[in-house]
Design a protein around this motif. Structure first.
Motif, PDB file in Angstrom:
ATOM      1  N   MET A 173       0.831  -1.205   0.000  1.00  0.00           N
ATOM      2  CA  MET A 173       0.000   0.000   0.000  1.00  0.00           C
ATOM      3  C   MET A 173       0.865   1.254   0.000  1.00  0.00           C
ATOM      4  O   MET A 173       0.552   2.239  -0.686  1.00  0.00           O
ATOM      5  CB  MET A 173      -0.937  -0.018   1.207  1.00  0.00           C
ATOM      6  CG  MET A 173      -2.047  -1.047   1.107  1.00  0.00           C
ATOM      7  SD  MET A 173      -3.005  -1.258   2.659  1.00  0.00           S
ATOM      8  CE  MET A 173      -3.815   0.342   2.793  1.00  0.00           C
ATOM      9  N   SER A 174       1.963   1.219   0.751  1.00  0.00           N
ATOM     10  CA  SER A 174       2.873   2.359   0.761  1.00  0.00           C
ATOM     11  C   SER A 174       3.473   2.580  -0.633  1.00  0.00           C
ATOM     12  O   SER A 174       3.522   3.713  -1.126  1.00  0.00           O
ATOM     13  CB  SER A 174       3.988   2.135   1.790  1.00  0.00           C
ATOM     14  OG  SER A 174       4.947   3.173   1.717  1.00  0.00           O
ATOM     15  N   ALA A 175       3.911   1.500  -1.266  1.00  0.00           N
ATOM     16  CA  ALA A 175       4.495   1.614  -2.602  1.00  0.00           C
ATOM     17  C   ALA A 175       3.462   2.130  -3.603  1.00  0.00           C
ATOM     18  O   ALA A 175       3.770   2.968  -4.467  1.00  0.00           O
ATOM     19  CB  ALA A 175       5.039   0.257  -3.048  1.00  0.00           C
ATOM     20  N   GLN A 176       2.228   1.637  -3.488  1.00  0.00           N
ATOM     21  CA  GLN A 176       1.175   2.097  -4.386  1.00  0.00           C
ATOM     22  C   GLN A 176       0.907   3.597  -4.191  1.00  0.00           C
ATOM     23  O   GLN A 176       0.707   4.329  -5.160  1.00  0.00           O
ATOM     24  CB  GLN A 176      -0.114   1.309  -4.128  1.00  0.00           C
ATOM     25  CG  GLN A 176      -0.056  -0.153  -4.559  1.00  0.00           C
ATOM     26  CD  GLN A 176      -0.197  -0.317  -6.057  1.00  0.00           C
ATOM     27  OE1 GLN A 176      -1.115   0.216  -6.657  1.00  0.00           O
ATOM     28  NE2 GLN A 176       0.721  -1.048  -6.658  1.00  0.00           N
ATOM     29  N   ALA A 177       0.905   4.036  -2.939  1.00  0.00           N
ATOM     30  CA  ALA A 177       0.693   5.457  -2.661  1.00  0.00           C
ATOM     31  C   ALA A 177       1.805   6.295  -3.277  1.00  0.00           C
ATOM     32  O   ALA A 177       1.550   7.366  -3.845  1.00  0.00           O
ATOM     33  CB  ALA A 177       0.604   5.694  -1.153  1.00  0.00           C
ATOM     34  N   ARG A 178       3.036   5.824  -3.190  1.00  0.00           N
ATOM     35  CA  ARG A 178       4.158   6.548  -3.791  1.00  0.00           C
ATOM     36  C   ARG A 178       4.003   6.634  -5.304  1.00  0.00           C
ATOM     37  O   ARG A 178       4.475   7.580  -5.928  1.00  0.00           O
ATOM     38  CB  ARG A 178       5.472   5.851  -3.442  1.00  0.00           C
ATOM     39  CG  ARG A 178       5.788   5.778  -1.972  1.00  0.00           C
ATOM     40  CD  ARG A 178       6.290   7.070  -1.391  1.00  0.00           C
ATOM     41  NE  ARG A 178       7.648   7.384  -1.770  1.00  0.00           N
ATOM     42  CZ  ARG A 178       8.395   8.332  -1.203  1.00  0.00           C
ATOM     43  NH1 ARG A 178       7.883   9.050  -0.218  1.00  0.00           N
ATOM     44  NH2 ARG A 178       9.617   8.581  -1.603  1.00  0.00           N
ATOM     45  N   ASP A 179       3.338   5.648  -5.884  1.00  0.00           N
ATOM     46  CA  ASP A 179       3.117   5.636  -7.330  1.00  0.00           C
ATOM     47  C   ASP A 179       1.863   6.394  -7.745  1.00  0.00           C
ATOM     48  O   ASP A 179       1.505   6.393  -8.926  1.00  0.00           O
ATOM     49  CB  ASP A 179       3.017   4.189  -7.833  1.00  0.00           C
ATOM     50  CG  ASP A 179       4.373   3.532  -7.997  1.00  0.00           C
ATOM     51  OD1 ASP A 179       5.392   4.249  -7.934  1.00  0.00           O
ATOM     52  OD2 ASP A 179       4.418   2.313  -8.188  1.00  0.00           O
ATOM     53  N   GLY A 180       1.188   7.013  -6.784  1.00  0.00           N
ATOM     54  CA  GLY A 180       0.055   7.843  -7.121  1.00  0.00           C
ATOM     55  C   GLY A 180      -1.306   7.261  -6.834  1.00  0.00           C
ATOM     56  O   GLY A 180      -2.330   7.854  -7.215  1.00  0.00           O
ATOM     57  N   ALA A 181      -1.372   6.095  -6.171  1.00  0.00           N
ATOM     58  CA  ALA A 181      -2.668   5.508  -5.833  1.00  0.00           C
ATOM     59  C   ALA A 181      -3.445   6.454  -4.924  1.00  0.00           C
ATOM     60  O   ALA A 181      -2.874   7.126  -4.061  1.00  0.00           O
ATOM     61  CB  ALA A 181      -2.485   4.160  -5.150  1.00  0.00           C
ATOM     62  N   THR A 182      -4.751   6.482  -5.114  1.00  0.00           N
ATOM     63  CA  THR A 182      -5.611   7.338  -4.297  1.00  0.00           C
ATOM     64  C   THR A 182      -5.998   6.631  -3.005  1.00  0.00           C
ATOM     65  O   THR A 182      -5.773   5.426  -2.837  1.00  0.00           O
ATOM     66  CB  THR A 182      -6.891   7.701  -5.052  1.00  0.00           C
ATOM     67  OG1 THR A 182      -7.671   6.506  -5.240  1.00  0.00           O
ATOM     68  CG2 THR A 182      -6.573   8.314  -6.407  1.00  0.00           C
ATOM     69  N   ARG A 183      -6.619   7.369  -2.115  1.00  0.00           N
ATOM     70  CA  ARG A 183      -7.116   6.790  -0.863  1.00  0.00           C
ATOM     71  C   ARG A 183      -8.136   5.696  -1.155  1.00  0.00           C
ATOM     72  O   ARG A 183      -8.131   4.642  -0.517  1.00  0.00           O
ATOM     73  CB  ARG A 183      -7.726   7.895  -0.001  1.00  0.00           C
ATOM     74  CG  ARG A 183      -8.184   7.442   1.364  1.00  0.00           C
ATOM     75  CD  ARG A 183      -8.425   8.625   2.265  1.00  0.00           C
ATOM     76  NE  ARG A 183      -7.184   9.340   2.549  1.00  0.00           N
ATOM     77  CZ  ARG A 183      -7.126  10.453   3.292  1.00  0.00           C
ATOM     78  NH1 ARG A 183      -8.235  10.964   3.799  1.00  0.00           N
ATOM     79  NH2 ARG A 183      -5.959  11.035   3.524  1.00  0.00           N
ATOM     80  N   THR A 184      -8.979   5.926  -2.141  1.00  0.00           N
ATOM     81  CA  THR A 184      -9.971   4.916  -2.519  1.00  0.00           C
ATOM     82  C   THR A 184      -9.281   3.655  -3.032  1.00  0.00           C
ATOM     83  O   THR A 184      -9.691   2.533  -2.707  1.00  0.00           O
ATOM     84  CB  THR A 184     -10.923   5.474  -3.593  1.00  0.00           C
ATOM     85  OG1 THR A 184     -11.623   6.598  -3.043  1.00  0.00           O
ATOM     86  CG2 THR A 184     -11.934   4.430  -4.026  1.00  0.00           C
TER      87      THR A 184
END
Length: 205
Positions: A173-184
């Motif tokens: 989840m952290s890596a996805q957030a760094r790649d621009g993933a949204t909260r949803t």
């Protein structure tokens, strides 16, 4: 009496400066954060930085403590405040989705991203972060193990493997957030991960 002095610089706010240092390390990682980046963010010169915090590594360790006590404290709270192990893990994942996508902070988790691809000279920094992550995983394993012993999880549940799985989900989840993933996006990952939670034994409420 002489004239009052005007234009006096604002006094150094150590707490505010530490908060800025957290953000710099969080955004850039340990190795990529230079002293010049830190002094620019903190608004002080290098001599003042060294006088207030010591060297870069000492400042980073203090920033880690600050992060754990503030932005990263949701992990401890989730495990401590929920009476049910599944509820604790659900809260942990949902709170991570919130924490990793705060609009006023860098994305992801500092504990996960700050020592990615560290140089050999920073091996002790990487090990410090691994230790913190291991402690968190052990706390999660202990919580799951308690649920197994209490009978609310099947007796054959591998608490260590389940804790490692959810730790891996958090890292992802952290890596996805760094790649621009949204909260949803992260909430959807959390919901999917919860499907792996073992079913309650027959006859348990």
């Amino acid at each position: 009496m002489g004239a009052m002095r005007t234009g006096r610089p604002r006094s150094f706010d150590r707490d505010e400066a530490l908060e800025s240092a957290v953000a710099v390390f969080w955004r850039h990682g340990y190795d990529a954060t230079s002293v010049s980046l830190l002094t620019a963010a903190l608004g002080i010169g290098a001599p003042s930085l060294y006088a207030a915090f010591g060297d870069k590594k000492t400042l980073f360790y203090e920033a880690l403590d600050r992060y754990n006590a503030t932005y990263g404290a949701f992990t401890v709270r989730a495990l401590a405040e929920e009476s049910d192990a599944r509820a604790a893990v659900e809260r942990l994942l949902r709170d991570a989705a919130e924490a990793y996508t705060r609009p006023d902070r860098p994305p992801g988790c500092l504990l996960i991203t700050a020592a990615t691809n560290c140089s050999p000279q920073s091996a002790d920094v990487a090990e410090r972060l691994r230790d913190i992550r291991r402690q968190a995983r052990t706390a999660l394993e202990d919580r799951i193990g308690s649920a197994v012993r209490a009978g609310s999880l099947p007796a054959d549940t591998d608490a260590g493997a389940l804790a490692a799985f959810y730790a891996a989900v958090l890292q992802g989840m952290s890596a996805q957030a760094r790649d621009g993933a949204t909260r949803t996006d992260l909430r959807h990952i959390a919901e999917a991960a919860l499907l792996a939670w073992p079913a309650r034994p027959a006859g348990r409420p």
